[in-house]
Scaffold this active site. Structure first.
Site, PDB file in Angstrom:
ATOM      1  CB  SER A 187      38.263  40.111  36.004  1.00  0.00           C
ATOM      2  OG  SER A 187      38.714  39.248  37.026  1.00  0.00           O
ATOM      3  N   GLY A 211      40.053  36.685  37.508  1.00  0.00           N
ATOM      4  CA  GLY A 211      39.421  36.150  38.729  1.00  0.00           C
ATOM      5  C   GLY A 211      38.540  34.962  38.415  1.00  0.00           C
ATOM      6  N   GLY A 212      37.773  35.065  37.330  1.00  0.00           N
ATOM      7  CA  GLY A 212      36.875  33.973  36.955  1.00  0.00           C
ATOM      8  C   GLY A 212      37.646  32.715  36.608  1.00  0.00           C
ATOM      9  CD  GLU A 256      28.209  38.260  31.877  1.00  0.00           C
ATOM     10  OE1 GLU A 256      27.197  38.130  32.571  1.00  0.00           O
ATOM     11  OE2 GLU A 256      28.638  39.351  31.479  1.00  0.00           O
ATOM     12  CB  CYS A 276      29.577  42.236  30.395  1.00  0.00           C
ATOM     13  SG  CYS A 276      27.838  42.198  30.790  1.00  0.00           S
TER      14      CYS A 276
HETATM   15  P1  NAP Z   1      36.812  40.549  39.657  1.00  0.00           P
HETATM   16  O1  NAP Z   1      38.068  41.176  40.102  1.00  0.00           O
HETATM   17  O2  NAP Z   1      36.912  39.325  38.841  1.00  0.00           O
HETATM   18  O3  NAP Z   1      35.961  40.218  40.984  1.00  0.00           O
HETATM   19  C1  NAP Z   1      34.762  39.454  40.914  1.00  0.00           C
HETATM   20  C2  NAP Z   1      34.671  38.571  42.160  1.00  0.00           C
HETATM   21  O4  NAP Z   1      35.692  37.573  42.147  1.00  0.00           O
HETATM   22  C3  NAP Z   1      34.881  39.336  43.446  1.00  0.00           C
HETATM   23  O5  NAP Z   1      34.059  38.759  44.434  1.00  0.00           O
HETATM   24  C4  NAP Z   1      36.337  39.105  43.756  1.00  0.00           C
HETATM   25  O6  NAP Z   1      36.618  39.209  45.133  1.00  0.00           O
HETATM   26  C5  NAP Z   1      36.525  37.683  43.282  1.00  0.00           C
HETATM   27  N1  NAP Z   1      37.884  37.401  42.824  1.00  0.00           N
HETATM   28  C6  NAP Z   1      38.600  38.110  41.916  1.00  0.00           C
HETATM   29  N2  NAP Z   1      39.790  37.512  41.707  1.00  0.00           N
HETATM   30  C7  NAP Z   1      39.821  36.413  42.484  1.00  0.00           C
HETATM   31  C8  NAP Z   1      40.786  35.402  42.699  1.00  0.00           C
HETATM   32  N3  NAP Z   1      41.962  35.393  42.064  1.00  0.00           N
HETATM   33  N4  NAP Z   1      40.494  34.422  43.572  1.00  0.00           N
HETATM   34  C9  NAP Z   1      39.325  34.426  44.220  1.00  0.00           C
HETATM   35  N5  NAP Z   1      38.365  35.359  44.062  1.00  0.00           N
HETATM   36  C10 NAP Z   1      38.609  36.344  43.198  1.00  0.00           C
HETATM   37  O7  NAP Z   1      35.900  41.544  38.867  1.00  0.00           O
HETATM   38  P2  NAP Z   1      35.520  43.070  39.164  1.00  0.00           P
HETATM   39  O8  NAP Z   1      36.176  43.566  40.410  1.00  0.00           O
HETATM   40  O9  NAP Z   1      34.054  43.162  39.125  1.00  0.00           O
HETATM   41  O10 NAP Z   1      36.051  43.858  37.925  1.00  0.00           O
HETATM   42  C11 NAP Z   1      37.388  43.782  37.503  1.00  0.00           C
HETATM   43  C12 NAP Z   1      37.425  43.567  36.001  1.00  0.00           C
HETATM   44  O11 NAP Z   1      36.495  42.544  35.628  1.00  0.00           O
HETATM   45  C13 NAP Z   1      37.017  44.748  35.177  1.00  0.00           C
HETATM   46  O12 NAP Z   1      38.053  45.640  34.967  1.00  0.00           O
HETATM   47  C14 NAP Z   1      36.532  44.088  33.917  1.00  0.00           C
HETATM   48  O13 NAP Z   1      37.635  43.823  33.087  1.00  0.00           O
HETATM   49  C15 NAP Z   1      35.954  42.802  34.359  1.00  0.00           C
HETATM   50  N6  NAP Z   1      34.476  42.746  34.482  1.00  0.00           N
HETATM   51  C16 NAP Z   1      33.768  42.021  33.574  1.00  0.00           C
HETATM   52  C17 NAP Z   1      32.396  41.928  33.701  1.00  0.00           C
HETATM   53  C18 NAP Z   1      31.610  41.098  32.757  1.00  0.00           C
HETATM   54  O14 NAP Z   1      30.395  41.140  32.829  1.00  0.00           O
HETATM   55  N7  NAP Z   1      32.198  40.303  31.886  1.00  0.00           N
HETATM   56  C19 NAP Z   1      31.713  42.570  34.720  1.00  0.00           C
HETATM   57  C20 NAP Z   1      32.449  43.293  35.634  1.00  0.00           C
HETATM   58  C21 NAP Z   1      33.824  43.363  35.511  1.00  0.00           C
HETATM   59  P3  NAP Z   1      36.843  40.651  45.815  1.00  0.00           P
HETATM   60  O15 NAP Z   1      35.489  41.193  46.099  1.00  0.00           O
HETATM   61  O16 NAP Z   1      37.606  40.309  47.036  1.00  0.00           O
HETATM   62  O17 NAP Z   1      37.623  41.481  44.844  1.00  0.00           O
END
Ligand code: NAP
Length: 493
Positions: free
Chosen positions: A215, A218-219, A238, A275
């Site tokens: 996301s 998170g990213g 990404e 994505c």
């Molecule tokens: P995410 O929440 O960003 O999680 C990805 C990784 O980052 C996970 O390992 C997560 O840990 C970690 N993380 C997230 N927030 C963090 C923070 N504040 N501090 C430290 N580490 C953190 O992504 P997701 O769960 O895959 O999907 C959520 C959203 O991301 C979707 O709704 C979508 O909008 C977007 N997404 C985008 C793509 C793309 O290719 N651009 C792909 C997938 C998802 P945990 O495992 O502990 O959660």
């Protein structure tokens, strides 16, 4: 109660740091070996991982299906893509052009005089990889980030995604066993879980780069940590893409139903959890394209999404869009059932998106698409510019049609420009570019395809070095038979 909570938090933090420190120290020791490894050795390691994953396919696919609900056909294809990706990197490292080996012989007559200079790309060091939720194989433990870093000569520590923990752990075992069996050094591959460990990994002094897919929120948090270190390191994230599609009037006149069916297939694929999902589609005003897309989607049942968090984010994104004055709901349920996503077709105009881009042009990760009517191509291109950085941008036009500024504007906003077709498939090849301007990625590099290795390599020039002190790739005799640029001329053995 408060005191106990504080103690627990402290205990968790200590364990996290110890676990990360141990795996990072092992990766540092392994780097002493991988930095001096030959391309042939690394190709053997990558091939062994691919073979081991293939041999465990039945078990791994069942685990993946249990945790992600993506279904056996999709997961079978994704695992095959993952092992093909590992084998592509194995062949690419042996070919050697990715090293950009360059030799400038001395020239005392040049102004200023030129010494003997020899330059190539060298591995960075241990790399942290954050696997993605939506590709449990291809962008996860043994996915493209891991394959490209290992190919480059960098040890890898994967932070497994919480959406598929058992699959991550089992895949990590398969990978580690295969690497050990193929003679790779101990510590070349590690796996940690838990958000705190991920945070500790990004901050650990031994980590030299990070690969991430997920996301924007998170990213961005992890990117800021990487940049805020005393020694900032590259963070290849990404993050978020809307992937605009522009359909010309001539294309729509010629094949509206075909285009509607193509879009319906693309934005609903995998419950829209790609994505590269086409989130915004620009069409000429005064046609019934949105209704045709709705008809092509048909009745759409709710599909389980990867995580409750992703489903909730989709529902929240939809709620924002549908509450907007400028948006019409053409088809689908505006209130989604918990944990699921069902197809939604929305419509608006270029005036509305240009007036309020932050509300209408944010990524809505799930099976929805926003059809935007334009009065003329200039306003369509203004809307594309308002979308901003994306992984892809697509034009559908008729053969021979004059495209004016369309290609230039699509190139400005995206890393991959498609002519016809739909953006959801991402081939793994030498020419692939999966990355674009912010916020689609945090760097100029691709995370898919052979040049993904470039993220984990840095250029070093050797000046007046004795032949024996040089890496084999830069010595006078080209024993490895790799392509090199010598005194400005590319030589391919
Ligand atoms: P995410 O929440 O960003 O999680 C990805 C990784 O980052 C996970 O390992 C997560 O840990 C970690 N993380 C997230 N927030 C963090 C923070 N504040 N501090 C430290 N580490 C953190 O992504 P997701 O769960 O895959 O999907 C959520 C959203 O991301 C979707 O709704 C979508 O909008 C977007 N997404 C985008 C793509 C793309 O290719 N651009 C792909 C997938 C998802 P945990 O495992 O502990 O959660």
């Amino acid at each position: 109660m408060t005191a106990i909570d504080t103690e627990n938090r402290t205990a968790v933090a200590r364990t996290d740091l110890d676990a990360v420190a141990a795996v990072a120290a092992a990766a540092r020791r392994a780097f002493a070996v991988t930095v001096a490894s030959t391309a042939a050795e690394r190709a053997t390691w990558l091939g062994a991982v691919a073979d081991a994953l293939d041999a465990s396919a039945t078990e791994l696919i069942a685990l993946a299906d249990d945790e992600t609900r993506l279904g056996t056909p999709r997961l079978t294809g994704e695992l095959a893509r993952t092992t093909a990706q590992l084998r592509l990197f194995a062949s690419a490292v042996v070919e050697g052009s990715h090293l950009e080996a360059t030799i400038d012989h001395p020239d005392p007559q040049a102004t200023p005089p030129r010494p003997d200079l020899r330059r190539m790309l060298r591995p960075l060091g241990p790399v942290a990889v954050f696997s993605a939720s939506n590709f449990p194989f291809a962008f996860s433990v043994a996915g493209g980030d891991t394959a490209s870093a290992l190919a480059a000569g960098c040890p890898v520590i994967v932070k497994g995604h919480s959406a598929h923990p058992r699959l991550s752990a089992r895949t990590a075992e398969v990978v580690a066993t295969a690497l050990a069996g193929a003679g790779a050094p101990e510590g070349v591959f590690g796996h940690v879980t838990g958000r705190e460990r991920g945070v500790a990994l990004v901050q650990h002094p031994e980590i030299r780069a990070v690969g991430f897919t997920g996301s924007l929120h998170g990213g961005r948090a992890l990117f800021d940590l990487a940049q805020g270190r005393p020694d900032p390191i590259p963070f290849y994230g990404e993050l978020s893409a809307v992937n605009p599609v522009l359909i010309t009037r001539a294309a729509l006149d010629a094949r509206a139903d075909e285009l509607a069916a193509g879009l319906a297939g693309s934005f609903t694929l995998g419950a829209g959890q790609f994505c590269t999902n086409p989130g915004v589609v620009l069409v000429p005003a005064g046609v019934d394209f949105a209704e045709r897309v709705a008809a092509a989607v048909g009745s759409s049942a709710p599909v389980p999404m990867l995580t409750d968090g992703i489903a909730a984010a989709f529902a929240e994104g939809l709620a924002g869009l549908t509450a907007h004055d400028g948006v019409t709901v053409v088809a689908g349920e505006t209130t989604q059932q918990p944990g699921t996503g069902s197809a939604v077709v929305l419509a608006t105009t270029t005036d509305a998106v240009i007036a309020d881009p932050s509300a209408l042009l944010a990524e809505c990760f799930g099976p929805s698409t926003l059809i935007v009517e334009y009065a003329d191509v200039e306003s369509a291109l203004a809307a594309v510019r308002a979308v901003g950085g994306s992984l892809t941008a697509t034009v559908h036009a008729e053969p021979g049609e004059e495209l004016g500024d369309i290609v230039a504007v699509l190139t400005e906003v995206a890393g991959r420009v498609l002519f016809a077709g739909w953006p959801t498939g991402v081939a793994v090849s030498w020419a692939q570019q999966h990355g674009g301007p912010w916020p689609s990625t945090t760097s100029i590099h691709t995370s898919v395809g052979v040049t993904a290795m470039r993220r984990f390599l840095r250029p070093v020039a050797y000046q007046d070095a004795p032949d024996a002190a040089l890496p084999p790739e830069l010595r006078d005799e080209n024993v490895l038979g790799i392509p090199r640029r010598i005194d400005g001329v590319l030589t391919v053995p």
